[in-house]
Scaffold this motif. Structure first.
Motif, PDB file in Angstrom:
ATOM      1  N   HIS A  91      -8.616 -23.934  44.677  1.00 53.66           N
ATOM      2  CA  HIS A  91      -7.782 -23.308  45.700  1.00 53.66           C
ATOM      3  C   HIS A  91      -7.379 -21.873  45.378  1.00 53.66           C
ATOM      4  CE1 HIS A  91      -7.467 -27.218  47.615  1.00 53.66           C
ATOM      5  NE2 HIS A  91      -7.021 -27.752  46.490  1.00 53.66           N
ATOM      6  N   GLY A  92      -7.709 -21.384  44.198  1.00 49.90           N
ATOM      7  CA  GLY A  92      -7.302 -20.036  43.829  1.00 49.90           C
ATOM      8  C   GLY A  92      -5.857 -20.005  43.380  1.00 49.90           C
ATOM      9  N   PRO A  93      -5.314 -18.831  43.050  1.00 48.71           N
ATOM     10  CA  PRO A  93      -5.964 -17.516  43.051  1.00 48.71           C
ATOM     11  C   PRO A  93      -6.985 -17.371  41.922  1.00 48.71           C
ATOM     12  CG  PRO A  93      -3.785 -17.371  42.083  1.00 48.71           C
ATOM     13  CD  PRO A  93      -3.903 -18.772  42.597  1.00 48.71           C
ATOM     14  N   ASP A  94      -7.806 -16.338  42.007  1.00 47.17           N
ATOM     15  CA  ASP A  94      -8.920 -16.204  41.078  1.00 47.17           C
ATOM     16  C   ASP A  94      -8.486 -15.924  39.644  1.00 47.17           C
ATOM     17  OD1 ASP A  94     -10.685 -16.761  43.066  1.00 47.17           O
ATOM     18  OD2 ASP A  94     -11.410 -14.701  43.345  1.00 47.17           O
ATOM     19  N   TRP A  95      -7.280 -15.399  39.455  1.00 46.35           N
ATOM     20  CA  TRP A  95      -6.822 -15.129  38.091  1.00 46.35           C
ATOM     21  C   TRP A  95      -6.396 -16.408  37.370  1.00 46.35           C
ATOM     22  CZ3 TRP A  95      -1.999 -16.976  37.357  1.00 46.35           C
ATOM     23  CH2 TRP A  95      -1.145 -17.045  38.468  1.00 46.35           C
ATOM     24  N   GLN A  96      -6.077 -17.435  38.120  1.00 44.70           N
ATOM     25  CA  GLN A  96      -5.496 -18.638  37.523  1.00 44.70           C
ATOM     26  C   GLN A  96      -6.441 -19.354  36.558  1.00 44.70           C
ATOM     27  OE1 GLN A  96      -2.968 -20.998  40.113  1.00 44.70           O
ATOM     28  NE2 GLN A  96      -3.760 -22.896  39.229  1.00 44.70           N
ATOM     29  N   PRO A  97      -7.733 -19.564  36.899  1.00 46.47           N
ATOM     30  CA  PRO A  97      -8.611 -20.238  35.933  1.00 46.47           C
ATOM     31  C   PRO A  97      -8.728 -19.497  34.604  1.00 46.47           C
ATOM     32  CG  PRO A  97      -9.607 -20.238  38.109  1.00 46.47           C
ATOM     33  CD  PRO A  97      -8.413 -19.337  38.186  1.00 46.47           C
ATOM     34  N   PHE A  98      -8.828 -18.165  34.676  1.00 42.98           N
ATOM     35  CA  PHE A  98      -8.989 -17.397  33.441  1.00 42.98           C
ATOM     36  C   PHE A  98      -7.734 -17.481  32.576  1.00 42.98           C
ATOM     37  CE2 PHE A  98      -8.970 -13.273  31.097  1.00 42.98           C
ATOM     38  CZ  PHE A  98     -10.069 -13.536  30.291  1.00 42.98           C
ATOM     39  N   VAL A  99      -6.573 -17.330  33.195  1.00 44.91           N
ATOM     40  CA  VAL A  99      -5.321 -17.415  32.444  1.00 44.91           C
ATOM     41  C   VAL A  99      -5.154 -18.806  31.842  1.00 44.91           C
ATOM     42  CG1 VAL A  99      -2.803 -17.341  32.641  1.00 44.91           C
ATOM     43  CG2 VAL A  99      -4.185 -15.597  33.766  1.00 44.91           C
ATOM     44  N   CYS A 100      -5.497 -19.836  32.585  1.00 44.79           N
ATOM     45  CA  CYS A 100      -5.389 -21.200  32.068  1.00 44.79           C
ATOM     46  C   CYS A 100      -6.382 -21.443  30.935  1.00 44.79           C
ATOM     47  CB  CYS A 100      -5.607 -22.207  33.190  1.00 44.79           C
ATOM     48  SG  CYS A 100      -4.260 -22.276  34.393  1.00 44.79           S
TER      49      CYS A 100
END
Length: 334
Positions: A252-261
């Motif tokens: 579902h986004g946002p796109d920064w969330q996967p990288f930060v996680c």
């Protein structure tokens, strides 16, 4: 109040190593993912996403290694002989990878060969880092303040497992970075690869975490006896929570969330290693205080670190800020 200089420097070295892992990890991960993107245009975009920053990320490797030699010379003199083979292979792979990074833009007919070299350098460097970590975790034989093990002590089933785990983890970082930096079909493919890498990373973290306490009694005591048994409950819950947030970010986004996680998962893994090691710097052999240089040297070097580290952080942050946002597929660093 007198400063505890050995432990301050242990924190600085740990921060430098962690910064290298998370910063260089995603661009090594981009290289590991190369075979999954056969189109030259996609590979160009992938490389352009890390081109402005990849070489600056290596600064932390130099700081961590050089700092270890300066402030913990006994640990340096013990760890290096034990891990010469994987560390030399890692450095050669990083050099080869850097050459391939630049040379693939200079030729059309040979670009595929340099792509293979870029992938190979990324994979070998990552696997070697994981082997070195596993060999350090399983313990280094020390007698009379010197390495007393054999040539091949670093090569064990556990170190091979940690090497594979790090490859999966860096692939997750690389895929989540591509989700952050790209658009369109490339982004969607990166989302799928990030999901697969997430399952692989969680599985590998589980295997290594369950294996580690049985390598040595001190690990078993640290993780399964009161009061530190609380770590064995809290850390897996945090890993599960971050993994859920990462999955949700991919969906579902946002796109920064996967990288930060993904960075959060590495932070928890790094914290787990720190909890297992403390107060040793060479497990079961040397404590932080035993391996430290004289207090006068530590104090003198600390003044340099107080000046140098903020400068590195500022220029690193500035580079990431300047090249923030999505990559334009029609433009590039080269």
């Amino acid at each position: 109040m007198e400063l505890d200089l050995p432990f301050i420097w242990a924190g600085i070295i740990a921060f430098a190593v962690w910064a290298y892992v998370v910063m260089d990890g995603f661009d090594l991960g981009v290289g590991i993912l190369f075979p999954l993107y056969p189109e030259k245009h996609d590979r160009d975009v992938m490389m352009n996403s890390v081109a402005p920053i990849w070489d600056g990320n290596e600064t932390w490797l130099v700081l961590g290694g050089g700092g270890l030699m300066a402030v913990f010379p006994l640990a340096y003199a013990t760890i290096l002989p034990a891990l010469y083979a994987p560390l030399i292979v890692m450095l050669l792979a990083l050099v080869f990878r850097g050459v391939a990074f630049e040379f693939r833009w200079r030729t059309e007919t040979g670009s595929r060969r340099w792509d293979v070299a870029f992938f190979g350098g990324s994979l070998v460097a990552t696997f070697s880092q994981g082997i070195a970590l596993g060999a350090l975790v399983q313990g280094i034989e020390v007698e009379n303040r010197a390495y007393a093990g054999g040539w091949w002590d670093w090569l064990t089933p556990f170190s091979l497992a940690t090497g594979c785990a790090l490859v999966l983890g860096y692939a997750l970082l690389g895929a989540s970075w591509l989700v952050l930096k790209t658009d369109g079909v490339l982004r969607m493919e990166a989302q799928n690869h990030a999901r697969l890498a997430l399952f692989g990373t969680l599985g590998a973290m589980g295997v290594v975490s369950l294996w580690t306490p049985f390598l040595h009694y001190d690990y078993l005591d640290r993780w399964f006896h009161w009061p530190t048994v609380g770590f064995s409950v809290v850390v897996p819950l945090l890993v599960a929570g971050i993994a859920l947030l990462l999955w949700r970010g991919l969906t579902h986004g946002p796109d920064w969330q996967p990288f930060v996680c993904a960075l959060g998962l590495f932070a928890l893994g790094f914290a787990g290693v720190g909890i297992s090691f403390y107060p040793h710097i060479v497990p079961f052999a040397l404590t932080i205080e035993e391996a430290a240089a004289p207090a006068e040297s530590l104090g003198f070097l600390l003044w340099g670190a107080v000046v140098l580290i903020p400068i590195i952080l500022i220029y690193t942050g500035y580079a990431y800020w300047v090249f923030r946002g999505k990559i334009d597929p029609e433009e590039g660093y080269h």
